[in-house]
Design a protein around this motif. Sequence first.
Motif, PDB file in Angstrom:
ATOM      1  N   THR A 197      65.907  32.423 106.219  1.00 52.04           N
ATOM      2  CA  THR A 197      64.764  32.004 105.399  1.00 52.04           C
ATOM      3  C   THR A 197      64.032  33.228 104.859  1.00 52.04           C
ATOM      4  OG1 THR A 197      64.518  29.938 106.635  1.00 52.04           O
ATOM      5  CG2 THR A 197      62.588  30.707 105.406  1.00 52.04           C
ATOM      6  N   LEU A 198      63.822  34.216 105.714  1.00 52.35           N
ATOM      7  CA  LEU A 198      63.148  35.442 105.270  1.00 52.35           C
ATOM      8  C   LEU A 198      63.992  36.185 104.236  1.00 52.35           C
ATOM      9  CD1 LEU A 198      60.706  37.323 105.572  1.00 52.35           C
ATOM     10  CD2 LEU A 198      61.964  38.494 107.388  1.00 52.35           C
ATOM     11  N   ILE A 199      65.283  36.282 104.484  1.00 57.90           N
ATOM     12  CA  ILE A 199      66.172  36.953 103.525  1.00 57.90           C
ATOM     13  C   ILE A 199      66.171  36.205 102.194  1.00 57.90           C
ATOM     14  CG2 ILE A 199      68.616  37.413 103.011  1.00 57.90           C
ATOM     15  CD1 ILE A 199      68.923  38.175 106.003  1.00 57.90           C
ATOM     16  N   TRP A 200      66.253  34.880 102.254  1.00 59.46           N
ATOM     17  CA  TRP A 200      66.262  34.083 101.021  1.00 59.46           C
ATOM     18  C   TRP A 200      64.977  34.329 100.223  1.00 59.46           C
ATOM     19  CZ3 TRP A 200      69.891  31.032  98.678  1.00 59.46           C
ATOM     20  CH2 TRP A 200      69.444  30.286  97.580  1.00 59.46           C
ATOM     21  N   GLY A 201      63.841  34.221 100.893  1.00 66.07           N
ATOM     22  CA  GLY A 201      62.565  34.408 100.198  1.00 66.07           C
ATOM     23  C   GLY A 201      62.396  35.805  99.638  1.00 66.07           C
ATOM     24  N   THR A 202      62.864  36.798 100.376  1.00 64.84           N
ATOM     25  CA  THR A 202      62.682  38.190  99.979  1.00 64.84           C
ATOM     26  C   THR A 202      63.640  38.617  98.872  1.00 64.84           C
ATOM     27  OG1 THR A 202      61.922  38.737 102.206  1.00 64.84           O
ATOM     28  CG2 THR A 202      62.658  40.568 100.834  1.00 64.84           C
ATOM     29  N   PHE A 203      64.908  38.243  99.012  1.00 61.23           N
ATOM     30  CA  PHE A 203      65.929  38.782  98.117  1.00 61.23           C
ATOM     31  C   PHE A 203      66.453  37.805  97.063  1.00 61.23           C
ATOM     32  CE2 PHE A 203      66.274  41.360 102.015  1.00 61.23           C
ATOM     33  CZ  PHE A 203      65.929  42.588 101.463  1.00 61.23           C
ATOM     34  N   ILE A 204      66.079  36.533  97.184  1.00 61.35           N
ATOM     35  CA  ILE A 204      66.529  35.552  96.193  1.00 61.35           C
ATOM     36  C   ILE A 204      65.334  34.865  95.531  1.00 61.35           C
ATOM     37  CG2 ILE A 204      67.842  33.424  95.823  1.00 61.35           C
ATOM     38  CD1 ILE A 204      69.723  34.449  98.094  1.00 61.35           C
TER      39      ILE A 204
ATOM     40  N   ILE B 246      68.513  32.472 113.667  1.00 57.44           N
ATOM     41  CA  ILE B 246      69.361  32.554 112.472  1.00 57.44           C
ATOM     42  C   ILE B 246      68.660  31.930 111.268  1.00 57.44           C
ATOM     43  CG2 ILE B 246      71.542  31.759 111.441  1.00 57.44           C
ATOM     44  CD1 ILE B 246      71.792  34.061 113.525  1.00 57.44           C
ATOM     45  N   ILE B 247      68.066  30.747 111.442  1.00 61.09           N
ATOM     46  CA  ILE B 247      67.367  30.075 110.337  1.00 61.09           C
ATOM     47  C   ILE B 247      66.175  30.912 109.879  1.00 61.09           C
ATOM     48  CG2 ILE B 247      66.035  28.030 109.653  1.00 61.09           C
ATOM     49  CD1 ILE B 247      69.050  27.528 109.884  1.00 61.09           C
ATOM     50  N   GLY B 248      65.431  31.490 110.814  1.00 59.82           N
ATOM     51  CA  GLY B 248      64.287  32.335 110.455  1.00 59.82           C
ATOM     52  C   GLY B 248      64.709  33.557 109.657  1.00 59.82           C
ATOM     53  N   VAL B 249      65.756  34.216 110.104  1.00 56.66           N
ATOM     54  CA  VAL B 249      66.242  35.409 109.393  1.00 56.66           C
ATOM     55  C   VAL B 249      66.754  35.020 108.009  1.00 56.66           C
ATOM     56  CG1 VAL B 249      68.059  37.175 109.389  1.00 56.66           C
ATOM     57  CG2 VAL B 249      66.741  36.751 111.476  1.00 56.66           C
TER      58      VAL B 249
ATOM     59  N   SER C 149      62.484  25.922  97.060  1.00 54.22           N
ATOM     60  CA  SER C 149      62.506  24.825  98.036  1.00 54.22           C
ATOM     61  C   SER C 149      63.451  25.124  99.195  1.00 54.22           C
ATOM     62  CB  SER C 149      62.884  23.504  97.358  1.00 54.22           C
ATOM     63  OG  SER C 149      64.232  23.531  96.936  1.00 54.22           O
ATOM     64  N   VAL C 150      64.385  26.036  99.004  1.00 53.71           N
ATOM     65  CA  VAL C 150      65.263  26.436 100.102  1.00 53.71           C
ATOM     66  C   VAL C 150      64.420  27.064 101.220  1.00 53.71           C
ATOM     67  CG1 VAL C 150      67.162  27.972 100.760  1.00 53.71           C
ATOM     68  CG2 VAL C 150      67.261  26.697  98.598  1.00 53.71           C
ATOM     69  N   GLU C 151      63.459  27.866 100.844  1.00 56.87           N
ATOM     70  CA  GLU C 151      62.567  28.479 101.830  1.00 56.87           C
ATOM     71  C   GLU C 151      61.750  27.406 102.551  1.00 56.87           C
ATOM     72  OE1 GLU C 151      59.821  32.509 101.869  1.00 56.87           O
ATOM     73  OE2 GLU C 151      60.481  31.679  99.970  1.00 56.87           O
ATOM     74  N   GLY C 152      61.264  26.436 101.800  1.00 51.33           N
ATOM     75  CA  GLY C 152      60.523  25.335 102.413  1.00 51.33           C
ATOM     76  C   GLY C 152      61.385  24.541 103.376  1.00 51.33           C
ATOM     77  N   ALA C 153      62.637  24.321 103.015  1.00 47.35           N
ATOM     78  CA  ALA C 153      63.561  23.619 103.910  1.00 47.35           C
ATOM     79  C   ALA C 153      63.785  24.426 105.188  1.00 47.35           C
ATOM     80  CB  ALA C 153      64.882  23.358 103.197  1.00 47.35           C
ATOM     81  N   GLY C 154      63.869  25.747 105.040  1.00 43.35           N
ATOM     82  CA  GLY C 154      64.009  26.603 106.220  1.00 43.35           C
ATOM     83  C   GLY C 154      62.824  26.456 107.158  1.00 43.35           C
ATOM     84  N   PHE C 155      61.618  26.370 106.602  1.00 47.86           N
ATOM     85  CA  PHE C 155      60.426  26.189 107.432  1.00 47.86           C
ATOM     86  C   PHE C 155      60.459  24.842 108.161  1.00 47.86           C
ATOM     87  CE2 PHE C 155      58.049  29.082 104.285  1.00 47.86           C
ATOM     88  CZ  PHE C 155      58.356  30.208 105.034  1.00 47.86           C
TER      89      PHE C 155
END
Length: 165
Positions: free
Chosen positions: A104-111, A99-102, A149-155
């Motif tokens: 994170t990918l959605i956030w980076g791609t679409f936001i 769930i976190i990976g998906v 930074s949301v993407e970084g937090a996801g990582f």
Amino acid sequence: MNWTIYQTLLWIHIFLAINWVGGLLFVGWGVFPLLKIFPLQDARRTIKAIMKHSHYLFTMIGAGVILTGILLGTWLGPVKSFGMIWQTHYGIVWFSALIIGVLTLIWGTFIGYPYAMRVLSEGTIWEAASTGDYTPLIRSLAGLVFVESVEGAGFIVLLTLMLML
């Protein structure tokens, strides 16, 4: 045979994860700060071009990490039924990572990416900065750092979850 396939897929999973996280960190912490030595408009065009040409690659790599993680947890791993997700430590951690990976990918791609491209395309803040008024640009870049930074937090969460397995 399955052990060889598992090890190969695990290697691919880790390799892709290193490229996904490492590539994004390199752009954010390596390329972006380096642009301070460029004239303002050159820096803007350079980072915009880098992001435009690397975005789809990072998206595909992220999708590859997620796909190999699904295969490692199900086809070659212990999650053989939906019930195992909720009844085992591995299943809970694996599903959380999925769930976190998906997300994170959605956030980076679409936001994250569209927000970055809007900041880099907003001509008025860059023109104001070139005349000495850096405040709008600094505010926009601070917002960009926050959004990214949301993407970084996801990582970080993903890495923590992987260490729990």
